[in-house]
Design a protein around this motif. Structure first.
Motif, PDB file in Angstrom:
ATOM      1  N   GLU A 169     -69.565 -39.346   3.808  1.00 55.24           N
ATOM      2  CA  GLU A 169     -70.228 -40.451   3.120  1.00 55.24           C
ATOM      3  C   GLU A 169     -71.657 -40.150   2.699  1.00 55.24           C
ATOM      4  OE1 GLU A 169     -69.856 -44.151   5.165  1.00 55.24           O
ATOM      5  OE2 GLU A 169     -67.758 -43.806   5.720  1.00 55.24           O
ATOM      6  N   GLU A 170     -72.375 -39.352   3.470  1.00 52.74           N
ATOM      7  CA  GLU A 170     -73.787 -39.111   3.198  1.00 52.74           C
ATOM      8  C   GLU A 170     -74.009 -37.769   2.510  1.00 52.74           C
ATOM      9  OE1 GLU A 170     -77.690 -40.805   3.539  1.00 52.74           O
ATOM     10  OE2 GLU A 170     -75.703 -41.606   3.955  1.00 52.74           O
ATOM     11  N   MET A 171     -73.544 -36.689   3.137  1.00 55.49           N
ATOM     12  CA  MET A 171     -73.733 -35.358   2.552  1.00 55.49           C
ATOM     13  C   MET A 171     -72.755 -35.086   1.420  1.00 55.49           C
ATOM     14  SD  MET A 171     -74.041 -33.288   6.144  1.00 55.49           S
ATOM     15  CE  MET A 171     -74.833 -34.054   7.548  1.00 55.49           C
ATOM     16  N   LYS A 172     -71.571 -35.696   1.504  1.00 61.25           N
ATOM     17  CA  LYS A 172     -70.516 -35.558   0.489  1.00 61.25           C
ATOM     18  C   LYS A 172     -70.079 -34.105   0.307  1.00 61.25           C
ATOM     19  CE  LYS A 172     -72.163 -39.660  -1.962  1.00 61.25           C
ATOM     20  NZ  LYS A 172     -71.256 -40.564  -1.249  1.00 61.25           N
ATOM     21  N   VAL A 173     -69.907 -33.414   1.447  1.00 61.30           N
ATOM     22  CA  VAL A 173     -69.446 -32.026   1.413  1.00 61.30           C
ATOM     23  C   VAL A 173     -68.043 -31.891   2.004  1.00 61.30           C
ATOM     24  CG1 VAL A 173     -71.774 -31.058   1.477  1.00 61.30           C
ATOM     25  CG2 VAL A 173     -70.579 -31.533   3.638  1.00 61.30           C
ATOM     26  N   ALA A 174     -67.368 -33.016   2.269  1.00 58.96           N
ATOM     27  CA  ALA A 174     -66.055 -32.951   2.915  1.00 58.96           C
ATOM     28  C   ALA A 174     -65.187 -34.131   2.505  1.00 58.96           C
ATOM     29  CB  ALA A 174     -66.215 -32.943   4.439  1.00 58.96           C
ATOM     30  N   LEU A 175     -63.881 -33.898   2.569  1.00 59.56           N
ATOM     31  CA  LEU A 175     -62.878 -34.966   2.490  1.00 59.56           C
ATOM     32  C   LEU A 175     -62.438 -35.302   3.910  1.00 59.56           C
ATOM     33  CD1 LEU A 175     -60.640 -33.525  -0.389  1.00 59.56           C
ATOM     34  CD2 LEU A 175     -62.474 -35.223  -0.586  1.00 59.56           C
ATOM     35  N   PRO A 176     -62.057 -36.557   4.176  1.00 55.85           N
ATOM     36  CA  PRO A 176     -61.654 -36.921   5.540  1.00 55.85           C
ATOM     37  C   PRO A 176     -60.195 -36.616   5.817  1.00 55.85           C
ATOM     38  CG  PRO A 176     -61.628 -38.869   4.161  1.00 55.85           C
ATOM     39  CD  PRO A 176     -62.100 -37.730   3.286  1.00 55.85           C
ATOM     40  N   GLN A 198     -68.551 -34.930  16.911  1.00 55.27           N
ATOM     41  CA  GLN A 198     -67.898 -34.550  15.665  1.00 55.27           C
ATOM     42  C   GLN A 198     -67.381 -35.737  14.851  1.00 55.27           C
ATOM     43  OE1 GLN A 198     -65.027 -31.724  17.110  1.00 55.27           O
ATOM     44  NE2 GLN A 198     -66.633 -30.401  17.938  1.00 55.27           N
ATOM     45  N   ARG A 199     -67.013 -36.829  15.511  1.00 55.64           N
ATOM     46  CA  ARG A 199     -66.536 -37.989  14.755  1.00 55.64           C
ATOM     47  C   ARG A 199     -67.677 -38.600  13.938  1.00 55.64           C
ATOM     48  NH1 ARG A 199     -61.424 -38.839  16.547  1.00 55.64           N
ATOM     49  NH2 ARG A 199     -61.215 -40.739  15.312  1.00 55.64           N
ATOM     50  N   MET A 200     -68.869 -38.599  14.506  1.00 53.96           N
ATOM     51  CA  MET A 200     -70.024 -39.056  13.728  1.00 53.96           C
ATOM     52  C   MET A 200     -70.333 -38.078  12.606  1.00 53.96           C
ATOM     53  SD  MET A 200     -72.797 -40.865  16.224  1.00 53.96           S
ATOM     54  CE  MET A 200     -73.200 -39.364  17.095  1.00 53.96           C
ATOM     55  N   ASN A 201     -70.269 -36.791  12.906  1.00 55.27           N
ATOM     56  CA  ASN A 201     -70.502 -35.792  11.859  1.00 55.27           C
ATOM     57  C   ASN A 201     -69.568 -36.000  10.678  1.00 55.27           C
ATOM     58  OD1 ASN A 201     -72.574 -34.473  13.190  1.00 55.27           O
ATOM     59  ND2 ASN A 201     -71.281 -32.852  14.021  1.00 55.27           N
ATOM     60  N   LYS A 202     -68.326 -36.364  10.972  1.00 55.36           N
ATOM     61  CA  LYS A 202     -67.362 -36.616   9.896  1.00 55.36           C
ATOM     62  C   LYS A 202     -67.863 -37.715   8.968  1.00 55.36           C
ATOM     63  CE  LYS A 202     -62.686 -38.461   9.100  1.00 55.36           C
ATOM     64  NZ  LYS A 202     -61.456 -38.975   9.753  1.00 55.36           N
ATOM     65  N   VAL A 203     -68.379 -38.792   9.538  1.00 57.65           N
ATOM     66  CA  VAL A 203     -68.908 -39.887   8.720  1.00 57.65           C
ATOM     67  C   VAL A 203     -70.032 -39.379   7.822  1.00 57.65           C
ATOM     68  CG1 VAL A 203     -70.075 -42.126   8.761  1.00 57.65           C
ATOM     69  CG2 VAL A 203     -68.260 -41.642  10.411  1.00 57.65           C
ATOM     70  N   PHE A 204     -70.953 -38.626   8.386  1.00 61.16           N
ATOM     71  CA  PHE A 204     -72.087 -38.125   7.613  1.00 61.16           C
ATOM     72  C   PHE A 204     -71.630 -37.131   6.547  1.00 61.16           C
ATOM     73  CE2 PHE A 204     -74.131 -38.532  12.030  1.00 61.16           C
ATOM     74  CZ  PHE A 204     -74.306 -39.897  11.865  1.00 61.16           C
ATOM     75  N   MET A 205     -70.704 -36.240   6.907  1.00 64.88           N
ATOM     76  CA  MET A 205     -70.243 -35.217   5.972  1.00 64.88           C
ATOM     77  C   MET A 205     -69.540 -35.832   4.767  1.00 64.88           C
ATOM     78  SD  MET A 205     -68.748 -32.721   8.923  1.00 64.88           S
ATOM     79  CE  MET A 205     -67.716 -31.717   7.839  1.00 64.88           C
TER      80      MET A 205
END
Length: 483
Positions: free
Chosen positions: A413-420, A404-411
């Motif tokens: 920075e890459e997918m741009k569907v989430a705030l951290p 999930q920590r990697m998913n956070k990076v992708f979500m």
């Protein structure tokens, strides 16, 4: 004679739900009454979520899907496990299960020719049980293409360095097709290369090139750069890359989603959640839920409560009991929480006009599709990410375990569907951070940008499964290979 495709999920409700949805999709696509799905169910000695109610419901509504229960296996006692991670226990269990797996496949093949065997990537050790059984074998990767790119490249990284990820700290790591990932964001069980769990994941990564293909629960439009890097062979520079089949998003079609079954014992909780949402304004509610295995300490629960109260935002929050301090119970599901003792005194009364707290479980897919829900604070489990994208609901990414920590990076920075969601050095999130991120998501410009991107991905997800869409075409091609 009826032919079958055999699916072998690893223990865990999230993995099982994805496998079942794959089976449903295959049946719908092939539309062939001479064809069936057989799902092998193993019985792990640790918390996997309440799978039995889910299995019973699928069996009653989809007669072409059958469940074959493997016999229980004996494994060494939990106290002999050197690793603190459940993944290490899962790898041991699945290896002990190989004898029963082989016997089941031989038995099934006597009455139903096996078109293909599709097994969860956690079950890579299963290849050792079937070297002489000649039918196509595939990994089913239940996370995203980006995480798959990481795993395919892991043997190369392992060979080129002798350091553990934990020793590299925040050093950015570079994997083909992915944004730089700090070493500290690697999956927790993989931070120490001397850990038994690390060995298990490395074994999986090394096994990925030995199958006929890898089926991924994602769609090309969500993760195009990772898909391109894998297809170009960049992730496996010293060997062949198996074909990659993006056939997602596969999400629970019955409205349950992650954590299915856990809260069924709560009676009318599902209807109660949806009735409450019916009374709320459009896109006004932030939903907080952290999967079937997501647990917080009592101190962290209090911080979440304080942050939600100060934010002034409407909320629907699924609360689970904190993890047990008894190490012998670390892999056992906790009981339902006592909300009055866990949450700040008076919190429930002070927030009752704009908030609702439910115990242990809620019907996540149905909630994320509800008009009143405008945001989702998520643990970044891949099923939850897909469910939120399909609902057009932007997220705050708060990873807890696994990848999930990697998913956070992708979500982010890459997918741009989430705030951290930012945490301190001890992994703790303050009430001020909870308040800030919830308000940003629901009320400020940052949330508006993420919402627009998520809605665009929702449209792409729907298009992927229409006739001629990317996932529809890929799954059609895959099924044709088995004829």
């Amino acid at each position: 004679m009826k032919e079958t495709v055999v699916l072998y999920p690893s223990p865990g409700i999230g993995h099982l739900v994805s496998m079942v949805e794959l089976g449903k999709r295959l049946l719908l696509l092939l539309n062939d009454t001479s064809f069936s799905i057989t799902i092998l169910i193993s019985h792990a000695p640790y918390n996997t979520g309440a799978t039995n109610p889910y299995i019973r419901r699928v069996s009653s509504t989809h007669p072409s899907i059958s469940f074959h229960h493997l016999p229980p296996v004996s494994i060494p006692p939990l106290h002999s496990l050197s690793s603190p991670h459940q993944e290490a226990l899962a790898f041991r269990f699945l290896r002990f299960n190989n004898t029963h797996l082989r016997q089941a496949l031989l038995s099934i093949s006597q009455s139903s020719p096996i078109r293909a065997l599709i097994f969860d990537f956690f079950c890579a050790v299963s290849l050792e049980a079937i070297p002489d059984l000649h039918f196509p074998t595939y990994f089913f990767f239940t996370s995203g293409v980006s995480v798959l790119a990481f795993f395919l490249h892991l043997p190369t990284v392992h060979r080129l360095t002798s350091a553990s990820f934990k020793d590299l700290k925040d050093t950015p790591l570079h994997f083909p097709g992915l944004p730089p990932i700090p070493a500290s964001e690697m999956p927790l069980p993989m931070l120490d290369r001397s850990d038994e769990a690390y060995d298990g994941f490395l074994y999986i990564a090394q096994s990925m090139t030995k199958v006929n293909g890898i089926i991924v629960n994602s769609f090309e439009e969500l993760e195009p750069q990772a898909k391109e890097a894998i297809s170009a062979g960049a992730c496996v520079p010293d060997g062949p890359t198996p074909p990659i089949y993006c056939i997602g998003p596969l999400i629970a079609s019955d409205g349950q989603g992650e954590g299915e079954g856990e809260g069924r014992r709560n009676g009318g909780g599902a209807d109660e959640c949806l009735w409450w949402l019916d009374s709320q304004p459009s896109q006004s509610v932030v939903f907080l839920s952290f999967g079937s295995m997501g647990l917080f300490s009592e101190a962290q629960l209090i911080e979440i409560a304080v942050g939600l109260e100060k934010s002034g935002v409407r909320f629907l929050w699924v609360v689970r009991s904190p993890p047990s301090s008894d190490k012998s119970r670390r892999f056992i599901a906790p009981p339902d929480p006592d909300l009055e003792s866990l949450l700040p005194r008076g919190f429930m009364e002070r927030t009752r006009e704009r908030g609702k707290v439910v115990k242990s479980w809620a019907p996540q897919v149905a909630i994320l599709k509800h008009e009143s829900v405008g945001g989702f604070v998520s643990h970044c489990g891949w099923n939850s990410v897909l469910e939120s994208v399909c609902g057009g609901v932007p997220m705050v990414a708060w990873p807890l375990y696994a990848e999930q920590r990697m998913n956070k990076v992708f979500m982010v920075e890459e997918m741009k569907v989430a705030l951290p969601m930012d945490e301190d050095d001890n992994g703790f999130v303050s009430s001020a951070e909870v308040e800030r991120r919830v308000r940003e998501l629901m009320e400020l410009e940052q949330g508006k940008v993420v919402r627009e991107r998520t809605l665009a991905m929702q449209d792409a997800a729907l298009a992927a499964f229409r006739d001629g869409g990317s996932s529809y075409a890929t799954l059609t091609h895959l099924a044709q290979l088995w004829n």
